[in-house]
Design a protein around this motif. Structure first.
Motif, PDB file in Angstrom:
ATOM      1  N   THR A  63       0.852  -1.184   0.000  1.00 21.15           N
ATOM      2  CA  THR A  63       0.000   0.000   0.000  1.00 21.15           C
ATOM      3  C   THR A  63       0.891   1.239   0.000  1.00 21.15           C
ATOM      4  O   THR A  63       2.109   1.152   0.169  1.00 21.15           O
ATOM      5  CB  THR A  63      -0.904   0.034   1.239  1.00 21.15           C
ATOM      6  OG1 THR A  63      -0.064   0.078   2.406  1.00 21.15           O
ATOM      7  CG2 THR A  63      -1.806  -1.196   1.297  1.00 21.15           C
ATOM      8  N   THR A  64       0.264   2.391  -0.165  1.00 18.42           N
ATOM      9  CA  THR A  64       1.054   3.624  -0.094  1.00 18.42           C
ATOM     10  C   THR A  64       1.654   3.814   1.292  1.00 18.42           C
ATOM     11  O   THR A  64       2.741   4.376   1.424  1.00 18.42           O
ATOM     12  CB  THR A  64       0.203   4.847  -0.466  1.00 18.42           C
ATOM     13  OG1 THR A  64      -0.919   4.938   0.424  1.00 18.42           O
ATOM     14  CG2 THR A  64      -0.291   4.759  -1.905  1.00 18.42           C
ATOM     15  N   GLY A  88      -0.778   2.597  -4.919  1.00 21.00           N
ATOM     16  CA  GLY A  88      -2.110   3.143  -4.728  1.00 21.00           C
ATOM     17  C   GLY A  88      -3.214   2.178  -5.096  1.00 21.00           C
ATOM     18  O   GLY A  88      -4.332   2.280  -4.580  1.00 21.00           O
ATOM     19  N   ASP A  91      -4.566   0.430  -2.079  1.00 19.03           N
ATOM     20  CA  ASP A  91      -5.365   1.364  -1.279  1.00 19.03           C
ATOM     21  C   ASP A  91      -6.779   1.450  -1.850  1.00 19.03           C
ATOM     22  O   ASP A  91      -7.776   1.376  -1.121  1.00 19.03           O
ATOM     23  CB  ASP A  91      -4.750   2.767  -1.299  1.00 19.03           C
ATOM     24  CG  ASP A  91      -3.386   2.852  -0.643  1.00 19.03           C
ATOM     25  OD1 ASP A  91      -2.531   2.004  -0.946  1.00 19.03           O
ATOM     26  OD2 ASP A  91      -3.173   3.770   0.157  1.00 19.03           O
ATOM     27  N   THR A 101      -4.242   8.061   1.242  1.00 13.37           N
ATOM     28  CA  THR A 101      -3.435   7.674   0.086  1.00 13.37           C
ATOM     29  C   THR A 101      -2.648   8.859  -0.440  1.00 13.37           C
ATOM     30  O   THR A 101      -1.451   8.751  -0.737  1.00 13.37           O
ATOM     31  CB  THR A 101      -4.336   7.109  -1.029  1.00 13.37           C
ATOM     32  OG1 THR A 101      -4.981   5.926  -0.551  1.00 13.37           O
ATOM     33  CG2 THR A 101      -3.545   6.778  -2.276  1.00 13.37           C
ATOM     34  N   ARG A 102      -3.312   9.985  -0.550  1.00  8.56           N
ATOM     35  CA  ARG A 102      -2.646  11.192  -1.065  1.00  8.56           C
ATOM     36  C   ARG A 102      -1.483  11.606  -0.166  1.00  8.56           C
ATOM     37  O   ARG A 102      -0.391  11.927  -0.651  1.00  8.56           O
ATOM     38  CB  ARG A 102      -3.657  12.326  -1.170  1.00  8.56           C
ATOM     39  CG  ARG A 102      -3.070  13.614  -1.757  1.00  8.56           C
ATOM     40  CD  ARG A 102      -4.090  14.743  -1.714  1.00  8.56           C
ATOM     41  NE  ARG A 102      -3.539  15.964  -2.267  1.00  8.56           N
ATOM     42  CZ  ARG A 102      -3.901  16.500  -3.419  1.00  8.56           C
ATOM     43  NH1 ARG A 102      -4.825  15.915  -4.166  1.00  8.56           N
ATOM     44  NH2 ARG A 102      -3.347  17.619  -3.857  1.00  8.56           N
ATOM     45  N   ASN A 104       0.319   9.768   1.832  1.00  4.05           N
ATOM     46  CA  ASN A 104       1.430   8.820   1.723  1.00  4.05           C
ATOM     47  C   ASN A 104       2.218   9.021   0.433  1.00  4.05           C
ATOM     48  O   ASN A 104       3.454   8.997   0.434  1.00  4.05           O
ATOM     49  CB  ASN A 104       0.900   7.388   1.792  1.00  4.05           C
ATOM     50  CG  ASN A 104       0.383   7.003   3.160  1.00  4.05           C
ATOM     51  OD1 ASN A 104       0.868   7.509   4.170  1.00  4.05           O
ATOM     52  ND2 ASN A 104      -0.602   6.133   3.202  1.00  4.05           N
TER      53      ASN A 104
END
Length: 203
Positions: A63-64, A88, A91, A101-102, A104
């Motif tokens: 994941t991120t 991503g 995620d 997510t953004r 990370n």
């Protein structure tokens, strides 16, 4: 001494690294490692760009958050000139918050920039069953982050094969070996300019 240094081949002390931080799509999931698009990239660089090498730090299922936690170590270990971030998808498939997510991804982009590396951000798209608001926000994250930080952007890794069912393994998520060269062909135009310039991402 100066004369001896100048006489050395340029590539003798100037090997540069492309570091790929990705998930199973870059880790050659269910394939032999040498069949994945990242391994194909390494062979292409060896043939066409002497002095460049590829380090594939991709992890299936990443994941991120995982990428953000690892990037500092990978940057310190490999001192890359270019960092490819292909994260991503996991995620999104888990429906994780877009803001998380953004954040990370931004952490990774900033870390690469602060280490003096250029960044290629590779995006993904989600199936429509995740809803228009989530899917549009997911795609927009990549576009806005690339614009904000001066990173190169490839909006959708799987674009050339997305509608070709035969290009995917039975899980309909991971490309087959025969599709990997098409992915490399898709990535290359976005990556190649980063190998030719001295510009840096903005932290």
């Amino acid at each position: 001494m100066l004369a001896l240094l100048l006489a050395l081949p340029a590539h003798a002390s100037a090997t540069r690294t492309v570091l790929v931080m990705g998930d199973s799509l870059s880790a050659a999931y269910n394939l032999a490692p040498e069949q994945g698009w990242v391994a194909l990239l390494a062979r292409k660089l060896a043939a066409e760009r002497p002095g460049w090498r590829v380090v594939n730090a991709s992890v299936s299922g990443e994941t991120t958050a995982g990428g953000a936690s690892r990037i500092g170590t990978e940057l310190a270990r490999h001192s890359p000139a270019v960092v490819v971030i292909e994260l991503g998808a996991n995620d999104g498939l888990r429906g994780l918050p877009l803001e998380q997510t953004r954040a990370n991804l931004e952490r990774m982009i900033r870390a690469a920039g602060e280490a003096g590396a250029k960044v290629l951000l590779i995006g993904m798209r989600l199936p429509p069953n995740y809803g228009p608001q989530y899917t549009r926000g997911f795609e927009r994250n990549y576009v806005e982050l690339a614009e904000a930080h001066g990173a190169a952007l490839l909006p959708f890794l799987l674009e050339p094969i997305a509608l070709d069912r035969d290009a995917f393994q039975p899980d309909n998520l991971h490309p087959v070996a025969e599709a990997q060269p098409r992915l490399l062909e898709h990535v290359w135009p976005a990556l190649e300019p980063l190998l030719d310039t001295d510009s840096r991402t903005s932290p």
